[in-house]
Every structure is written in structure tokens, then in C-alpha cells.
Design a protein around this motif. Structure first.
Motif, mmCIF file in Angstrom:
data_model
loop_
_atom_site.group_PDB
_atom_site.id
_atom_site.type_symbol
_atom_site.label_atom_id
_atom_site.label_comp_id
_atom_site.label_asym_id
_atom_site.label_seq_id
_atom_site.Cartn_x
_atom_site.Cartn_y
_atom_site.Cartn_z
ATOM 1 N N PHE A 193 0.819 -1.212 0.000
ATOM 2 C CA PHE A 193 0.000 0.000 0.000
ATOM 3 C C PHE A 193 0.861 1.273 0.000
ATOM 4 C CE2 PHE A 193 -3.129 -3.089 1.441
ATOM 5 C CZ PHE A 193 -4.266 -2.685 0.747
ATOM 6 N N GLY A 194 2.168 1.104 -0.179
ATOM 7 C CA GLY A 194 3.046 2.261 -0.277
ATOM 8 C C GLY A 194 3.162 3.046 1.000
ATOM 9 N N GLN A 231 -11.423 0.144 -2.266
ATOM 10 C CA GLN A 231 -11.169 1.293 -1.399
ATOM 11 C C GLN A 231 -9.875 2.032 -1.683
ATOM 12 O OE1 GLN A 231 -11.834 -1.632 1.905
ATOM 13 N NE2 GLN A 231 -12.535 0.208 2.948
ATOM 14 N N TRP A 232 -8.998 1.435 -2.459
ATOM 15 C CA TRP A 232 -7.664 2.027 -2.553
ATOM 16 C C TRP A 232 -7.341 2.587 -3.929
ATOM 17 C CZ3 TRP A 232 -4.687 3.339 1.388
ATOM 18 C CH2 TRP A 232 -3.382 3.726 1.124
ATOM 19 N N ARG A 233 -7.172 1.718 -4.902
ATOM 20 C CA ARG A 233 -6.711 2.179 -6.211
ATOM 21 C C ARG A 233 -7.820 2.888 -6.965
ATOM 22 N NH1 ARG A 233 -2.207 -1.807 -8.679
ATOM 23 N NH2 ARG A 233 -1.886 0.090 -9.870
ATOM 24 N N ASP A 234 -7.431 3.822 -7.836
ATOM 25 C CA ASP A 234 -8.421 4.567 -8.597
ATOM 26 C C ASP A 234 -9.058 3.681 -9.666
ATOM 27 O OD1 ASP A 234 -6.528 4.569 -10.803
ATOM 28 O OD2 ASP A 234 -5.472 6.136 -9.716
ATOM 29 N N GLN A 279 -6.854 2.039 -12.107
ATOM 30 C CA GLN A 279 -5.733 1.324 -11.485
ATOM 31 C C GLN A 279 -4.381 1.971 -11.824
ATOM 32 O OE1 GLN A 279 -6.610 -1.512 -9.521
ATOM 33 N NE2 GLN A 279 -8.649 -0.762 -9.978
ATOM 34 N N GLU A 280 -4.344 3.304 -11.803
ATOM 35 C CA GLU A 280 -3.125 4.012 -12.198
ATOM 36 C C GLU A 280 -2.196 4.307 -11.028
ATOM 37 O OE1 GLU A 280 -3.832 6.742 -15.877
ATOM 38 O OE2 GLU A 280 -5.527 7.034 -14.517
ATOM 39 N N LEU A 281 -2.760 4.516 -9.839
ATOM 40 C CA LEU A 281 -1.923 4.838 -8.688
ATOM 41 C C LEU A 281 -2.163 3.823 -7.576
ATOM 42 C CD1 LEU A 281 -2.347 8.724 -8.452
ATOM 43 C CD2 LEU A 281 -0.504 7.449 -9.545
ATOM 44 N N SER A 282 -1.090 3.433 -6.903
ATOM 45 C CA SER A 282 -1.224 2.460 -5.823
ATOM 46 C C SER A 282 -0.686 2.985 -4.496
ATOM 47 C CB SER A 282 -0.478 1.165 -6.182
ATOM 48 O OG SER A 282 0.898 1.423 -6.416
#
Length: 213
Positions: free
Chosen positions: A95-96, A127-130, A133-136
Motif C-alpha cells: 500500500f506504499g 477502497q484504494w486504487r483509482d 488502477q493508475e496509482l497504488s
């Protein structure tokens, strides 16, 4: 990582080429596994994963068409065939973030009680990636201020008027002032809510340039 030993890698590969698999040949198998990062053939991470699941015989798209597959179903299929779990440090890295930041900002929001591969994937999708799926990795408030016209005070006013942001802040128990970063999907929602979705794309481009530099 979720897969850390030779035995676990062997089990993973065996689960992908189990009896009844639909891979045409070894080249088809390995090209598919690498194609998400090396080509634009798949429009999203989700479609790439479903394609792999179909060819690994985890599911049958003729019996269960793509449009009927919920994210929960995909998570269940994954846990059925890959019953591994993420160790906590690997999950934070995925999750960076890190242990302290994750616990402070995201643990109550994501609600990952058992970090199985399927449950982590479910949190990523929902809930997380846009959407694309471009940003993590989390998006910092200071990054948003790099957009022309989005100085800190304006951004603060904009955020507190978005219901989803308020729900998120209430869930993690922080005020906007104390929250330093946000899940990419939440930032995407903010720009959708204010009627400027193109500004999110602009932000993605800025952050991607940083990674390439």
C-alpha cells in the motif's frame, strides 16, 4: 511478499497450471503474466486478473460472464486457490506506506482483519486504487497543491465539503488538518464530486512524471 519461499512459488505456479487449465502453451502463460506491465492489451488490472483466473481454470467465463463477477467473488476464488497470507510488513509495502502510517491512517478504513491475498486484493479494488488502477501509493496533500489553482486553503475547503472525505476522516479518527495523505480512490472521488475529474488525470500525470524522473 505473500510468496516468499521456493515451495510457495511452486504452489503458486501449480495452482495456475492445474488440471483443466486453458493455457495454449508455455509462451502464452508467461506472456500473459508479464503483459499487464509490458503492454496495453488489458484495459485494467481487474480484467488482467480475471483473464488469468479463467485460463488457470479457477473460474469459467462461459458459465460466469465477466459482468456478473463481483470483487468479493474474485477475492474468494483467489483465497480458494492461493491460501497464502501477507505478512504485515509486505502488506504495508504493497500500500506504499509503513507500519505507523498504515495503523494511523488506513487500518480502520481498510478493515483487513486477515491479510489473505484475496482480502488484500478486495481492499485494493474497492477502497484504494483509482478506477483505472493508475496509482497504488497514497497521495499527499502537498501533491494536490501542485495543481494550478489548488492552493492549500482552497483544497481544505474543497475536501471538507465532500461527504466521502468526512466519512473517511470519521472512520480513522483524524481531522483534515492532521491527515497528511489519502487513498488514490478517495482523491479521485473528490475531483468527481467537485465536477473536475480531468484534474485527477492531471495529478496522475504529475505523479507518474515524478516516478519516471
Amino acid at each position: 511478499m505473500a510468496v516468499t519461499t521456493k515451495n510457495e512459488w511452486r504452489d503458486l505456479l501449480q495452482s495456475l497450471v492445474q488440471s483443466g487449465h486453458r493455457w495454449r502453451c508455455k509462451e502464452h502463460f508467461f506472456l500473459t503474466l508479464t503483459s499487464y506491465h509490458l503492454s496495453d492489451d488489458f484495459k485494467s488490472l481487474r480484467r488482467w486478473l480475471v483473464y488469468i483466473m479463467h485460463h488457470a481454470n479457477w473460474l469459467n467465463l462461459k458459465e460466469t460472464p465477466y459482468i456478473t463477477l463481483s470483487d468479493q467473488m474474485l477475492a474468494d476464488f483467489t483465497d480458494q486457490h492461493m491460501p497464502s497470507t501477507y505478512d504485515k510488513e509486505s502488506m504495508y509495502e504493497l500500500f506504499g506506506t509503513n507500519r505507523n502510517t498504515f495503523k494511523k491512517n488506513y487500518a480502520k478504513y481498510l478493515q483487513i482483519k486477515q491479510p489473505t491475498i484475496g482480502q488484500v486484493m478486495l481492499a485494493m479494488f474497492n477502497q484504494w486504487r483509482d478506477t483505472n488502477q493508475e496509482l497504488s501509493e497514497p497521495i499527499k496533500k502537498k501533491d494536490i497543491s501542485r495543481l494550478q489553482g489548488f492552493y492549500p486553503k482552497k483544497t481544505a475547503r474543497m475536501f471538507v465539503e465532500v461527504p466521502q472525505v468526512q466519512d473517511y476522516l470519521e472512520t480513522i479518527g483524524l481531522s483534515y488538518e492532521k491527515a497528511r495523505e489519502f487513498p488514490p480512490r478517495l482523491i479521485e472521488i473528490v475531483f468527481e464530486e467537485i465536477g473536475e475529474p480531468e484534474r485527477y488525470k492531471e495529478l496522475v500525470a504529475i505523479l507518474n512524471q515524478d516516478e519516471e524522473a
